[in-house]
Each structure stands twice: as C-alpha cells, then as structure tokens.
Write an enzyme that holds these catalytic residues in place. Sequence first.
Site, PDB file in Angstrom:
ATOM      1  N   ASP A  99      -0.237 -14.822   0.807  1.00  0.00           N
ATOM      2  CA  ASP A  99       0.286 -13.751   1.026  1.00  0.00           C
ATOM      3  C   ASP A  99       0.158 -12.586   1.130  1.00  0.00           C
ATOM      4  O   ASP A  99       0.934 -11.797   0.944  1.00  0.00           O
ATOM      5  CB  ASP A  99       1.142 -14.270  -0.009  1.00  0.00           C
ATOM      6  N   HIS A 209      -0.779  -6.716 -11.961  1.00  0.00           N
ATOM      7  CA  HIS A 209      -0.743  -5.661 -11.210  1.00  0.00           C
ATOM      8  C   HIS A 209       0.287  -5.783  -9.346  1.00  0.00           C
ATOM      9  O   HIS A 209       0.106  -4.575  -8.990  1.00  0.00           O
ATOM     10  CB  HIS A 209      -2.058  -6.313 -10.545  1.00  0.00           C
ATOM     11  N   ARG A 211       3.129  -5.478  -7.238  1.00  0.00           N
ATOM     12  CA  ARG A 211       3.623  -4.005  -6.832  1.00  0.00           C
ATOM     13  C   ARG A 211       5.020  -3.577  -7.725  1.00  0.00           C
ATOM     14  O   ARG A 211       5.603  -3.063  -7.882  1.00  0.00           O
ATOM     15  CB  ARG A 211       4.227  -4.041  -5.228  1.00  0.00           C
ATOM     16  N   HIS A 242      -6.752  -3.956 -12.766  1.00  0.00           N
ATOM     17  CA  HIS A 242      -6.886  -4.049 -11.788  1.00  0.00           C
ATOM     18  C   HIS A 242      -6.894  -2.004 -11.140  1.00  0.00           C
ATOM     19  O   HIS A 242      -6.471  -1.505 -12.090  1.00  0.00           O
ATOM     20  CB  HIS A 242      -5.516  -4.261 -11.267  1.00  0.00           C
TER      21      HIS A 242
END
Length: 375
Positions: A99, A209, A211, A242
């Site tokens: 994805d 990490h 969004r 990250h």
Amino acid sequence: MSKIRVLTVFGTRPEAIKMAPLVKEFEKQPDVFKSVVCVTAQHRQMLDQVLKLFEIKPDFDLNIMKPNQDLWKVTAEVLLLMKDVIEESKPDIVLVHGDTTTSMAAALSAFYSRVPVGHVEAGLRTFNKFYPFPEEINRVFADAVSSYHFAPTDTSVDNLKKSSIPHEHIYKTGNTVIDALLHTVENNKADLSYIGLKPELKTILLTSHRRENFGEPIRNICRAVLELVEKNKDIQVVYPVHLNPNIQEPVHELLGNKERIHLIEPMEYAPFCTLMKDSYLIMTDSGGVQEEAPSLGKPVLVLRTTTERPEAVQYGTVKLAGTDTQNIVNEVQTLLDNEEEYKKMSAAVNPYGDGLASRRIADIIKKEFENNLSK
Ligand code: UD1
Ligand code: UDP
C-alpha cells in the site's frame, strides 16, 4: 524456450523485506523466470539496508527520495519513470506490494502500459479512507488495476471478493513477511551490545512512523513512554527512530537523553528481528511488526485506533492501544503488572503465513503464464 519476464517493483523498507523472498524464489528458477528488479528508492538508506541483507542488485534504481518528500512528487516521479522501465524491460507481469505510494503509482504505470499487474499482500482494508492515510486508498487502487491478487489471509480474500474483484484471480498465499522472518531468524544471531541495554531490565521495543500519527499523536506516544519509564524503574525502552523528519524531530525533542530510553538509528532487519525476540513487549504502529511479533510470541500494543490486520487481534496477541497517553500507559502497565494478562498475549500464533508464500506466488505465476514458456 522463452521465460516468464517478471518485473518486481518496490521502494520502501517494508516492501523490500516482503518482496525479497519472492525475488529469491524467481532467481532459484532461472529456466522459468527472467527476474527484473526495479527499486524506486522512495526510501534510500532504509531500502539499501534490506538490499544488502538479501543480496539483491536491482536492474533499475530510480533513486527518487528527497528529504521530507511529498505524496504528489513521489506519485508523479514513479508514474513517469516506470513508463521507461516497462518499455525497456518488456515484462509479462509487473509485481507490486501492499500500500505504499510506490506500489500504487507503479501499478498505475503498468496498467497504462497494458501490462498485467500482480498485487502481493492484496486485500487488506480498514474501510476508512483516512486510516491509514494514504495507504488505504493506495491499496484499493492497486487492487483495482491488478489482474492477480495474492492475498495473505482469509480476511483479505473476503475483502477482495466483496469489492467486485473477479474471484478466479484471487489467491490465498500467506504473507511473504513470514518467509522473510523465518529465513532471517534462522540464519542470523545479531549482536545488540551497541545499544547498551541492561539484561536485568525488561525491554519495551517501540516503533512509530505513520502519517496519521504526525503531530499530537506522536507527542502523546512519547509522553506515555516518559510516564512509564518514570513509574517503572525495571523497564527500558528502545526506539529505532524512523528517518522521516516528522518523526525524528518530536521524538528527539521529547525522548532524547533520557535515562533508560534508547533512541537509535533504524536497524538492519536481522538485528531488528533479534531485538523483537529479546523484548518483553512491543509498542508499534507498523504493519509489518504487527505481523511478525505474534509468531515470535511477543505481545503487541498497536498505537493506532484501527488496523487492517485483525487476525492477531482476534487471537488476542495484538491489542489496539490508540494514541491517547493515558490509555497507552494503562495498557502497558497492565502487561507489566498482570502475569495472567501477559501470558495470554504472549502465546505464539501465526495467522499470517507458513514461510511458503513466495513459492506459492511463483507457482501461480508459472501456471498463469505457462503458455509463454512453450513459445
Ligand atoms: C512510507 C510509506 C508507508 C510505509 C513506510 C514504511 C507512503 C506514502 N508511505 O512512509 O506506507 O509504512 O514508508 O517505513 O508510501 N527518509 C530517509 N531515508 C530513508 C527513508 C525515509 O531520509 O531511508 C525520510 C526522507 O526525508 C523522506 C521521509 O523520510 O522524504 C518520508 O519518506 P516517505 O517514504 O515519503 O514516507 P514514510 O513515512 O517513510
Ligand atoms: N524493521 C527493521 N528495522 C527497524 C524497524 C523495523 O528492519 O529498525 C522492519 C520490521 O521488522 C518490518 C518492517 O521493517 O519487517 C516494517 O517497516 P515499517 O514499520 O517501516 O513499515 P510498515 O510495515 O508499517 O509499512
């Protein structure tokens, strides 16, 4: 005799880990497959770590990563640059994974070139287009343009069937992440002494990490860690941070230079697997870690409010803890204090695969394209 030309495309760390066993499978059958690998390098350092471990030398490296890149540029560059890669390599099938924006844009590029797309790790869904963002729509999109759907579990097969994908091209294969994990755990015992962990303390492994966790959620997660470390003198937290600046900055600001909190660089996959095995529990918003940790018998608290990987939640080894500070503290504290609860969550279960997913996918492609072999 002609071979089946397979173009495998990936760009980020998790895609590389999950596609590497498949590339290796094609390489094992050179009479059947001509394997071509294209990396977009949506990630640079974190991708290169995986390429090195699995000894994969890409045929094409689009090298697109920019600091703090945005979705528009990643999409546009992959879409355009893949056109030339496809024209030059003339694949029979293009394989994309999962994805990410690399996967969505590479799938679209192949579709525009009228080359069939195979989607590895197809069918995962939360059915909420903003959670995770933009991944939910990336995978819906990749599934929509793909001709072959390699779904890891019964749930993902069902999700595809419900979204009017032709049933004859949906295959339940297991997740290649388990192929990668079993291979890595079997072949490596990494030395973690550089981290400076104390063996007498319980280790909590943390990764985050996503969004949708940028901003207040990641700060809430950090606050929970601070409170837990303050309250429990027998724990230590290790966080391979990250490289995304939206994560690096708040994490180093809130958790940097604190006792029993180890902020370290993203780890190579082999030592990271050792660290998962050595941990008491894992807090994460990672998709891959949610799949790997249950088979290592490690309780996972997911730092999200929803997951496209409900299987281990159903088995009781993974629990959604969300991103509210107090809720995270309570969930971790329960696992530290309540032995029964800890035992229940640390039963080793593996709903995601048996280590043979790559072989199954290669066999399916061989069968689907066997006419090419007799040309
Ligand atoms: C990406 C994927 C996400 C996946 C995650 C795995 C998209 C939109 N997001 O998110 O689905 O879960 O990878 O980790 O496809 N950076 C480096 N070096 C690296 C990697 C990243 O410096 O090796 C920094 C760069 O500044 C880069 C930024 O991180 O611009 C963001 O990378 P990006 O791939 O856009 O997003 P991720 O959050 O990593
Ligand atoms: N991983 C790794 N080193 C680390 C952290 C994670 O090798 O420091 C591995 C982890 O085992 C899993 C994958 O990276 O296989 C997950 O990547 P990430 O969490 O970045 O992405 P997601 O799976 O959420 O898309």
